[in-house]
Design a protein around this motif. Structure first.
Motif, PDB file in Angstrom:
ATOM      1  N   SER A  29       0.805  -1.222   0.000  1.00 34.80           N
ATOM      2  CA  SER A  29       0.000   0.000   0.000  1.00 34.80           C
ATOM      3  C   SER A  29       0.842   1.277   0.000  1.00 34.80           C
ATOM      4  O   SER A  29       0.304   2.370  -0.183  1.00 34.80           O
ATOM      5  N   ALA A  30       2.152   1.165   0.193  1.00 31.55           N
ATOM      6  CA  ALA A  30       3.019   2.340   0.254  1.00 31.55           C
ATOM      7  C   ALA A  30       3.410   2.808  -1.138  1.00 31.55           C
ATOM      8  O   ALA A  30       3.347   2.048  -2.116  1.00 31.55           O
ATOM      9  N   THR A  31       3.810   4.056  -1.241  1.00 32.19           N
ATOM     10  CA  THR A  31       4.398   4.522  -2.487  1.00 32.19           C
ATOM     11  C   THR A  31       5.742   3.829  -2.691  1.00 32.19           C
ATOM     12  O   THR A  31       6.382   3.370  -1.731  1.00 32.19           O
ATOM     13  N   ARG A  32       6.180   3.756  -3.926  1.00 32.93           N
ATOM     14  CA  ARG A  32       7.473   3.122  -4.181  1.00 32.93           C
ATOM     15  C   ARG A  32       8.594   3.914  -3.534  1.00 32.93           C
ATOM     16  O   ARG A  32       9.593   3.356  -3.086  1.00 32.93           O
ATOM     17  N   ALA A  33       8.441   5.234  -3.458  1.00 32.60           N
ATOM     18  CA  ALA A  33       9.457   6.064  -2.811  1.00 32.60           C
ATOM     19  C   ALA A  33       9.595   5.706  -1.339  1.00 32.60           C
ATOM     20  O   ALA A  33      10.710   5.635  -0.807  1.00 32.60           O
ATOM     21  N   GLU A  34       8.461   5.448  -0.651  1.00 31.38           N
ATOM     22  CA  GLU A  34       8.549   5.064   0.756  1.00 31.38           C
ATOM     23  C   GLU A  34       9.165   3.685   0.904  1.00 31.38           C
ATOM     24  O   GLU A  34       9.946   3.437   1.832  1.00 31.38           O
ATOM     25  N   VAL A  35       8.856   2.777   0.002  1.00 34.34           N
ATOM     26  CA  VAL A  35       9.464   1.445   0.039  1.00 34.34           C
ATOM     27  C   VAL A  35      10.978   1.561  -0.085  1.00 34.34           C
ATOM     28  O   VAL A  35      11.737   0.908   0.648  1.00 34.34           O
ATOM     29  N   VAL A  36      11.428   2.406  -1.002  1.00 36.37           N
ATOM     30  CA  VAL A  36      12.868   2.613  -1.190  1.00 36.37           C
ATOM     31  C   VAL A  36      13.498   3.182   0.076  1.00 36.37           C
ATOM     32  O   VAL A  36      14.538   2.697   0.543  1.00 36.37           O
ATOM     33  N   VAL A  37      12.873   4.205   0.656  1.00 31.98           N
ATOM     34  CA  VAL A  37      13.423   4.831   1.859  1.00 31.98           C
ATOM     35  C   VAL A  37      13.436   3.846   3.026  1.00 31.98           C
ATOM     36  O   VAL A  37      14.407   3.790   3.797  1.00 31.98           O
ATOM     37  N   SER A 186      17.021   9.191  -7.749  1.00 31.51           N
ATOM     38  CA  SER A 186      15.561   9.275  -7.818  1.00 31.51           C
ATOM     39  C   SER A 186      15.065   9.124  -9.239  1.00 31.51           C
ATOM     40  O   SER A 186      14.029   8.488  -9.490  1.00 31.51           O
ATOM     41  N   ARG A 187      15.800   9.688 -10.190  1.00 27.23           N
ATOM     42  CA  ARG A 187      15.375   9.592 -11.590  1.00 27.23           C
ATOM     43  C   ARG A 187      15.719   8.230 -12.174  1.00 27.23           C
ATOM     44  O   ARG A 187      14.962   7.683 -12.973  1.00 27.23           O
ATOM     45  N   ARG A 188      16.845   7.638 -11.784  1.00 27.05           N
ATOM     46  CA  ARG A 188      17.166   6.278 -12.246  1.00 27.05           C
ATOM     47  C   ARG A 188      16.135   5.274 -11.751  1.00 27.05           C
ATOM     48  O   ARG A 188      15.702   4.381 -12.476  1.00 27.05           O
ATOM     49  N   LEU A 189      15.760   5.401 -10.502  1.00 25.04           N
ATOM     50  CA  LEU A 189      14.785   4.484  -9.926  1.00 25.04           C
ATOM     51  C   LEU A 189      13.395   4.677 -10.509  1.00 25.04           C
ATOM     52  O   LEU A 189      12.552   3.778 -10.450  1.00 25.04           O
ATOM     53  N   GLY A 190      13.135   5.869 -11.057  1.00 27.46           N
ATOM     54  CA  GLY A 190      11.804   6.186 -11.554  1.00 27.46           C
ATOM     55  C   GLY A 190      10.906   6.783 -10.504  1.00 27.46           C
ATOM     56  O   GLY A 190       9.681   6.789 -10.653  1.00 27.46           O
ATOM     57  N   LEU A 191      11.500   7.332  -9.434  1.00 25.24           N
ATOM     58  CA  LEU A 191      10.710   7.989  -8.395  1.00 25.24           C
ATOM     59  C   LEU A 191      10.299   9.400  -8.809  1.00 25.24           C
ATOM     60  O   LEU A 191       9.423   9.996  -8.189  1.00 25.24           O
ATOM     61  N   ALA A 192      10.951   9.915  -9.838  1.00 21.95           N
ATOM     62  CA  ALA A 192      10.639  11.229 -10.407  1.00 21.95           C
ATOM     63  C   ALA A 192      10.888  11.141 -11.905  1.00 21.95           C
ATOM     64  O   ALA A 192      11.634  10.265 -12.358  1.00 21.95           O
ATOM     65  N   HIS A 198      16.276  19.548 -10.022  1.00 23.19           N
ATOM     66  CA  HIS A 198      16.412  19.284  -8.594  1.00 23.19           C
ATOM     67  C   HIS A 198      15.138  19.645  -7.819  1.00 23.19           C
ATOM     68  O   HIS A 198      14.719  18.904  -6.924  1.00 23.19           O
ATOM     69  N   GLU A 199      14.533  20.770  -8.156  1.00 25.95           N
ATOM     70  CA  GLU A 199      13.343  21.201  -7.429  1.00 25.95           C
ATOM     71  C   GLU A 199      12.160  20.272  -7.688  1.00 25.95           C
ATOM     72  O   GLU A 199      11.383  19.980  -6.785  1.00 25.95           O
ATOM     73  N   ALA A 200      12.029  19.799  -8.915  1.00 27.16           N
ATOM     74  CA  ALA A 200      10.932  18.883  -9.214  1.00 27.16           C
ATOM     75  C   ALA A 200      11.131  17.549  -8.500  1.00 27.16           C
ATOM     76  O   ALA A 200      10.172  16.968  -7.976  1.00 27.16           O
ATOM     77  N   VAL A 201      12.375  17.057  -8.445  1.00 32.12           N
ATOM     78  CA  VAL A 201      12.652  15.828  -7.706  1.00 32.12           C
ATOM     79  C   VAL A 201      12.272  16.001  -6.240  1.00 32.12           C
ATOM     80  O   VAL A 201      11.654  15.126  -5.626  1.00 32.12           O
ATOM     81  N   ARG A 202      12.641  17.138  -5.663  1.00 33.09           N
ATOM     82  CA  ARG A 202      12.289  17.411  -4.265  1.00 33.09           C
ATOM     83  C   ARG A 202      10.781  17.341  -4.062  1.00 33.09           C
ATOM     84  O   ARG A 202      10.283  16.743  -3.091  1.00 33.09           O
ATOM     85  N   GLU A 250      13.729   1.234 -12.083  1.00 36.42           N
ATOM     86  CA  GLU A 250      13.414   1.240 -13.514  1.00 36.42           C
ATOM     87  C   GLU A 250      14.657   1.347 -14.392  1.00 36.42           C
ATOM     88  O   GLU A 250      14.557   1.290 -15.609  1.00 36.42           O
ATOM     89  N   GLN A 251      15.836   1.547 -13.782  1.00 38.66           N
ATOM     90  CA  GLN A 251      17.115   1.612 -14.493  1.00 38.66           C
ATOM     91  C   GLN A 251      17.089   2.626 -15.640  1.00 38.66           C
ATOM     92  O   GLN A 251      17.617   2.375 -16.723  1.00 38.66           O
TER      93      GLN A 251
END
Length: 271
Positions: A29-37, A186-192, A198-202, A250-251
């Motif tokens: 149920s978590a976002t992929r970003a939270e799973v990564v963190v 973050s961009r390699r993983l596909g989290l952004a 940089h600001e959009a990734v944040r 997502e490489q």
């Protein structure tokens, strides 16, 4: 870029902050970003940050710009030994002889530029806040958006520097500073998106990672970037078993089949 140290200064047992237990989310149920963190926290550390002096943190972060901890930490230590003995570091630095300050921070690189910026922010803090202590209180107590906006008005202070002050001095939740490692990973993983700045990734990370996990997410992701997801040779080139994030990545910009590695934004252009 100078060699990176084995551990970033904000992580591990000697890096400040308090080791804290954070509950891992249900991956279903978590976002992929939270799973990564959460996974980064299992591998490295889970910490709550805050408590550093706001002005000292600002100076430290300026010293760290465009260099590594290995280069900036000795500069910070020398600066503090030379100017930090008084009750007000900002007063000492505002009155500093620039050539002497240059000598103190030489190991950080770009020392002429950084010495001017440090003296400038010291003068501005005294002019606008009255003292280092009043500035530190402002960083801790004013609204994060107001503090961030005010810091960004200072010459030499960009978004990453402002966010580090909010996190490490202000102890603010929901702040995920984006440095070159965080931006790349973050961009390699596909989290952004691959072409996000940089600001959009944040914005994506602060949206998708719970506020209390953003701080250690930042420092642990930096460590992951040093050990596994390096700029030129990410671990996944040696096979999926070589990277602990292989199943959630997502490489983007990385081709294990050919060994090619490009910035994620370049991968999008070539599609």
């Amino acid at each position: 870029m100078p060699d990176e140290p084995s551990e970033n200064i904000s992580g591990g047992p000697g890096g400040g902050g308090q080791t804290t237990a954070f509950e891992a989310a249900d991956p279903s149920s978590a976002t992929r970003a939270e799973v990564v963190v959460d996974r980064l926290g299992d591998r490295y550390w889970r910490k709550a940050y805050g408590g550093q002096g706001g002005f000292e943190c600002l100076v430290r972060t300026i010293l760290s710009q465009n260099t590594s901890d290995k280069a900036s930490q000795p500069a910070h230590d020398t600066l503090m030994a030379r100017y930090g003995g008084s009750s007000d570091l900002a007063e000492s630095l505002a009155a500093a002889d620039r050539e002497e300050l240059v000598d103190a921070i030489r190991s950080a690189g770009l020392y002429n530029q950084k010495s001017k910026l440090i003296i400038g922010v010291a003068e501005e803090v005294l002019a606008d806040f009255g003292s280092e202590g009043d500035f530190d209180r402002y960083v801790r107590e004013a609204s994060p958006s107001a503090v961030r906006s005010r810091l960004l008005e200072m010459k030499g202070v960009g978004p990453k520097t402002a966010d580090c002050v909010l996190l490490f001095a202000g102890g603010r939740g929901g702040i995920f500073p984006v440095d070159t490692h965080v931006h790349r990973i973050s961009r390699r993983l596909g989290l952004a998106p691959a072409d996000a700045d940089h600001e959009a990734v944040r914005e994506y990370l602060e949206r998708d990672v719970p506020a209390e996990k953003c701080g250690f997410g930042h420092t642990a992701m930096i460590q992951f970037g040093r050990e596994f997801c390096t700029a030129r040779k990410p671990a996944c080139l040696d096979g999926p078993e070589a990277c602990p994030m292989a199943d959630v990545c997502e490489q983007v910009g990385v081709s294990p089949e050919t060994g090619d590695v490009v910035d994620p934004s370049e991968a999008v252009k070539s599609d």
